[in-house]
Structure formats: structure tokens, C-alpha cells
Design a protein around this motif. Structure first.
Motif, PDB file in Angstrom:
ATOM      1  N   ASP A  34       0.813  -1.220   0.000  1.00 40.48           N
ATOM      2  CA  ASP A  34       0.000   0.000   0.000  1.00 40.48           C
ATOM      3  C   ASP A  34       0.846   1.268   0.000  1.00 40.48           C
ATOM      4  O   ASP A  34       0.359   2.339  -0.355  1.00 40.48           O
ATOM      5  CB  ASP A  34      -0.948   0.010   1.201  1.00 40.48           C
ATOM      6  N   LEU A  35       2.124   1.146   0.365  1.00 42.60           N
ATOM      7  CA  LEU A  35       2.965   2.335   0.488  1.00 42.60           C
ATOM      8  C   LEU A  35       4.176   2.335  -0.450  1.00 42.60           C
ATOM      9  O   LEU A  35       4.833   3.357  -0.606  1.00 42.60           O
ATOM     10  CB  LEU A  35       3.456   2.483   1.939  1.00 42.60           C
ATOM     11  N   ALA A  36       4.456   1.198  -1.046  1.00 44.54           N
ATOM     12  CA  ALA A  36       5.602   1.099  -1.950  1.00 44.54           C
ATOM     13  C   ALA A  36       5.145   0.635  -3.328  1.00 44.54           C
ATOM     14  O   ALA A  36       4.315  -0.265  -3.445  1.00 44.54           O
ATOM     15  CB  ALA A  36       6.634   0.128  -1.387  1.00 44.54           C
ATOM     16  N   ARG A  37       5.653   1.259  -4.363  1.00 48.96           N
ATOM     17  CA  ARG A  37       5.240   0.960  -5.729  1.00 48.96           C
ATOM     18  C   ARG A  37       5.782  -0.385  -6.205  1.00 48.96           C
ATOM     19  O   ARG A  37       6.888  -0.784  -5.876  1.00 48.96           O
ATOM     20  CB  ARG A  37       5.723   2.069  -6.658  1.00 48.96           C
ATOM     21  N   ALA A  97      15.056  12.091  -4.078  1.00 52.89           N
ATOM     22  CA  ALA A  97      14.111  12.290  -5.169  1.00 52.89           C
ATOM     23  C   ALA A  97      13.665  10.950  -5.758  1.00 52.89           C
ATOM     24  O   ALA A  97      12.496  10.767  -6.115  1.00 52.89           O
ATOM     25  CB  ALA A  97      14.745  13.155  -6.256  1.00 52.89           C
ATOM     26  N   GLU A  98      14.582   9.994  -5.838  1.00 50.10           N
ATOM     27  CA  GLU A  98      14.269   8.677  -6.377  1.00 50.10           C
ATOM     28  C   GLU A  98      13.404   7.890  -5.389  1.00 50.10           C
ATOM     29  O   GLU A  98      12.452   7.209  -5.782  1.00 50.10           O
ATOM     30  CB  GLU A  98      15.556   7.910  -6.686  1.00 50.10           C
ATOM     31  N   VAL A  99      13.750   7.978  -4.112  1.00 48.62           N
ATOM     32  CA  VAL A  99      12.993   7.265  -3.079  1.00 48.62           C
ATOM     33  C   VAL A  99      11.537   7.707  -3.066  1.00 48.62           C
ATOM     34  O   VAL A  99      10.614   6.887  -2.967  1.00 48.62           O
ATOM     35  CB  VAL A  99      13.620   7.479  -1.686  1.00 48.62           C
ATOM     36  N   ARG A 100      11.301   8.999  -3.200  1.00 43.04           N
ATOM     37  CA  ARG A 100       9.932   9.525  -3.173  1.00 43.04           C
ATOM     38  C   ARG A 100       9.074   8.963  -4.312  1.00 43.04           C
ATOM     39  O   ARG A 100       7.852   8.900  -4.189  1.00 43.04           O
ATOM     40  CB  ARG A 100       9.958  11.049  -3.269  1.00 43.04           C
ATOM     41  N   LYS A 101       9.709   8.549  -5.405  1.00 40.44           N
ATOM     42  CA  LYS A 101       8.960   8.025  -6.544  1.00 40.44           C
ATOM     43  C   LYS A 101       8.355   6.657  -6.255  1.00 40.44           C
ATOM     44  O   LYS A 101       7.327   6.297  -6.828  1.00 40.44           O
ATOM     45  CB  LYS A 101       9.875   7.924  -7.776  1.00 40.44           C
ATOM     46  N   TYR A 102       9.003   5.895  -5.380  1.00 38.74           N
ATOM     47  CA  TYR A 102       8.510   4.535  -5.178  1.00 38.74           C
ATOM     48  C   TYR A 102       8.117   4.182  -3.739  1.00 38.74           C
ATOM     49  O   TYR A 102       7.619   3.094  -3.489  1.00 38.74           O
ATOM     50  CB  TYR A 102       9.509   3.498  -5.699  1.00 38.74           C
ATOM     51  N   CYS A 103       8.326   5.082  -2.792  1.00 34.58           N
ATOM     52  CA  CYS A 103       7.939   4.744  -1.419  1.00 34.58           C
ATOM     53  C   CYS A 103       7.504   5.979  -0.647  1.00 34.58           C
ATOM     54  O   CYS A 103       8.155   7.024  -0.703  1.00 34.58           O
ATOM     55  CB  CYS A 103       9.103   4.074  -0.687  1.00 34.58           C
ATOM     56  N   GLN A 104       6.393   5.846   0.079  1.00 37.00           N
ATOM     57  CA  GLN A 104       5.863   6.956   0.865  1.00 37.00           C
ATOM     58  C   GLN A 104       6.528   7.085   2.229  1.00 37.00           C
ATOM     59  O   GLN A 104       6.356   8.087   2.906  1.00 37.00           O
ATOM     60  CB  GLN A 104       4.359   6.781   1.062  1.00 37.00           C
ATOM     61  N   THR A 112       0.905   6.318   9.963  1.00 39.91           N
ATOM     62  CA  THR A 112       2.020   7.252  10.052  1.00 39.91           C
ATOM     63  C   THR A 112       2.490   7.788   8.713  1.00 39.91           C
ATOM     64  O   THR A 112       3.380   8.611   8.658  1.00 39.91           O
ATOM     65  CB  THR A 112       3.218   6.578  10.746  1.00 39.91           C
ATOM     66  N   ALA A 113       1.921   7.299   7.638  1.00 41.82           N
ATOM     67  CA  ALA A 113       2.377   7.731   6.319  1.00 41.82           C
ATOM     68  C   ALA A 113       2.063   9.199   6.088  1.00 41.82           C
ATOM     69  O   ALA A 113       1.002   9.690   6.463  1.00 41.82           O
ATOM     70  CB  ALA A 113       1.707   6.902   5.223  1.00 41.82           C
ATOM     71  N   PRO A 114       3.002   9.942   5.501  1.00 44.16           N
ATOM     72  CA  PRO A 114       2.746  11.338   5.233  1.00 44.16           C
ATOM     73  C   PRO A 114       1.655  11.538   4.198  1.00 44.16           C
ATOM     74  O   PRO A 114       1.449  10.691   3.336  1.00 44.16           O
ATOM     75  CB  PRO A 114       4.107  11.839   4.706  1.00 44.16           C
TER      76      PRO A 114
END
Length: 277
Positions: A107-110, A203-210, A273-275
């Protein structure tokens, strides 16, 4: 008829005598100390001590090749029992537990693709590097569950491994089973951890994980002695972690968690806790 019976009886007597002589001649003497050590071990044959099983460890301890405090499942109580058999004193070894340094479930990772293969993390990893976009994220297919001899690991509905810290003995078998090294060993007394395993830039992390670490350094600025930043990934300095929890509220990605005693290690309940997007 009687002659046949007598003949068979004679053959049996000779065979029994021969076996008795052979048993005495080829008998392997067992060190009483080794036998006592083996009896004091938990008998789970997990291999955490470095030997293939408890019998091998018992022999190594009796011969002085290994220390008596290398049995994580037995803990301090077993270590003290072995030391008493050897007639020596040992220093208490700090208990350790496994920690899943990921909270990016489905649900939080692509996902890169929908995996339909074997329910095995190692098999999935061989197929284009696994279905999860994060190169270090938990695949949640249960290889660690099958490796754990103590029933300390479960998999959530979002394909995330969860470790029960009360059941975890620190045997490290789950670490060996994970193709992505998503699990680490940490002192049980430390409950604050960075639950991320990605060394990619923010920047890369934000693309695939919240909930992935973006290497922003805020945690280190908040508690300099309690955190290190290595290749864009924050880590708790477990030797100086007394105040590490101060950075939890500061983390913009909510990837720092305080897993208190009697809770499940690696069970961050990320949905709460997810943003916000």
C-alpha cells in the motif's frame, strides 16, 4: 528338528558375542562434559553458533574451541549453565533481535509488476530484481518465515515481514534467508530504528515509497550522536541511541520508529504514520 534349533542358537550366540566384542573395540568414548553441555542446550539445531547443530557446538565448547555464550536461543541462562559445567565465569552478552528495516508494504511502496510466481523471496528476486520498485524493500513472500524455527515472523496482508521481538531469539537464520538483506540484528534494549533499506537519493525514493528515508540529515541534526548518514541512508548509532527517539517527530517521511518493548519488531502500522500525499 532339535539339531536345527541348536544350530541356530549356536549361530545366534556366536553373533551376539562377536557384536559385543566389536562394540567394545569400536566404541566411541563420549566426554561426560560434552554430554552435560549437550543436555543443557535447547536442542533446536539452528546453527546460530556457527556449528551445524547442538551436538557440534557441545563438542566445540567442551574442547574449548568456542565460548559457552554463543547460543542465542538459549540466552544468558544457557550460557551460565554451560559456564558452570566448564567451571568458568562468563560476561553477560547483550541480547539481540532481528529488525525488518522496511515498512513499505504494497500500500505504500510501488510495484514494478504483479508477481505470480513461487511464494519465495529468492525466486522473486531472480525475476527482474523482484516486483518491488525499491531495490532494498521487503518482498514479503515468506522466505524468512520458513527459515525461522521459533515462529517469530509473520507476513502482513500488504506483504511485509513482521518480527515478534518476544519470540525472536536472535539466531539470525532469517537474515540468511533474505535476498535483499532487509533484516539486521540490533540490541534488544534499543527500540528506535530507521525502517528503510534504500541507498537511493531522496528524489528517487519519493517516486517509489511513501515512507522511505531520503537522507535529509534532519535526524542527525536533531540528535547528532545518535545517527549516522551513509550513502543517503540514515542509521541509528546503537552505541549512543539513548536519545534517538527525539528525532522521530522531526522525520518528514516517518521512517524512524520507536518499537517499544512487547511490541512487534518491524510492525510499524504504517497506515497511521504515512505522510499525506
Amino acid at each position: 528338528m532339535l539339531a536345527a534349533v541348536a544350530c541356530l542358537g549356536g549361530i545366534g550366540l556366536v553373533a551376539a558375542t562377536a557384536l559385543g566384542i566389536a562394540a567394545k573395540k569400536f566404541a566411541v568414548e563420549v566426554d561426560p562434559k560434552e554430554a552435560a553441555i549437550l543436555a543443557a542446550l535447547p536442542g533446536v539445531n539452528c546453527g546460530a553458533c556457527g556449528e551445524p547443530g547442538c551436538s557440534g557446538y557441545a563438542r566445540a565448547v567442551a574442547e574449548g574451541r568456542l565460548a559457552p555464550n554463543l547460543c542465542p536461543p538459549g540466552g544468558q541462562q544457557t550460557a551460565e549453565a554451560l559456564a558452570a559445567i566448564l567451571g568458568i565465569k562468563i560476561t553477560a552478552k547483550e541480547p539481540a533481535v532481528a529488525v525488518v528495516i522496511c515498512q513499505g508494504g504494497d500500500d505504500l511502496a510501488r510495484q514494478k509488476y504483479h508477481y505470480l510466481g513461487l511464494e519465495d523471496c529468492n525466486a522473486a528476486q531472480k525475476l527482474a530484481g523482484g516486483p518491488k520498485s525499491c531495490p532494498g524493500g521487503c518482498l514479503g513472500l515468506g522466505s524468512c518465515v520458513r527459515a525461522c524455527l521459533f515462529g517469530a515472523i509473520t507476513i502482513t496482508s500488504e506483504h511485509l515481514a513482521v518480527i515478534d521481538r518476544d519470540k525472536c531469539t536472535g539466531c539470525e537464520q532469517c537474515l540468511k534467508s533474505c535476498p535483499r538483506q532487509v533484516m539486521i540484528m540490533a540490541p534488544k534494549a534499543v527500540t528506535t530504528h530507521v525502517l528503510c533499506n534504500s541507498h537511493d537519493k531522496g528524489a528517487e525514493v519519493r517516486k517509489y515509497c511513501q515512507v522511505g528515508c531520503i537522507g535529509c540529515n534532519i535526524c542527525k541534526k536533531t540528535v547528532p550522536e545518535a545517527y549516522t548518514i551513509d550513502n543517503f541512508l540514515a542509521r541509528v548509532n546503537y552505541t549512543q541511541a539513548d536519545h534517538a527517539a527525539r528525532a522521530i517527530a522531526k522525520c518528514p517521511m516517518n521512517c524512524i520508529r520507536d518499537l517499544v518493548d512487547n511490541s512487534s519488531v518491524g510492525d510499524p502500522d504504517p497506515k497511521t504514520t504515512a505522510p499525506a500525499d
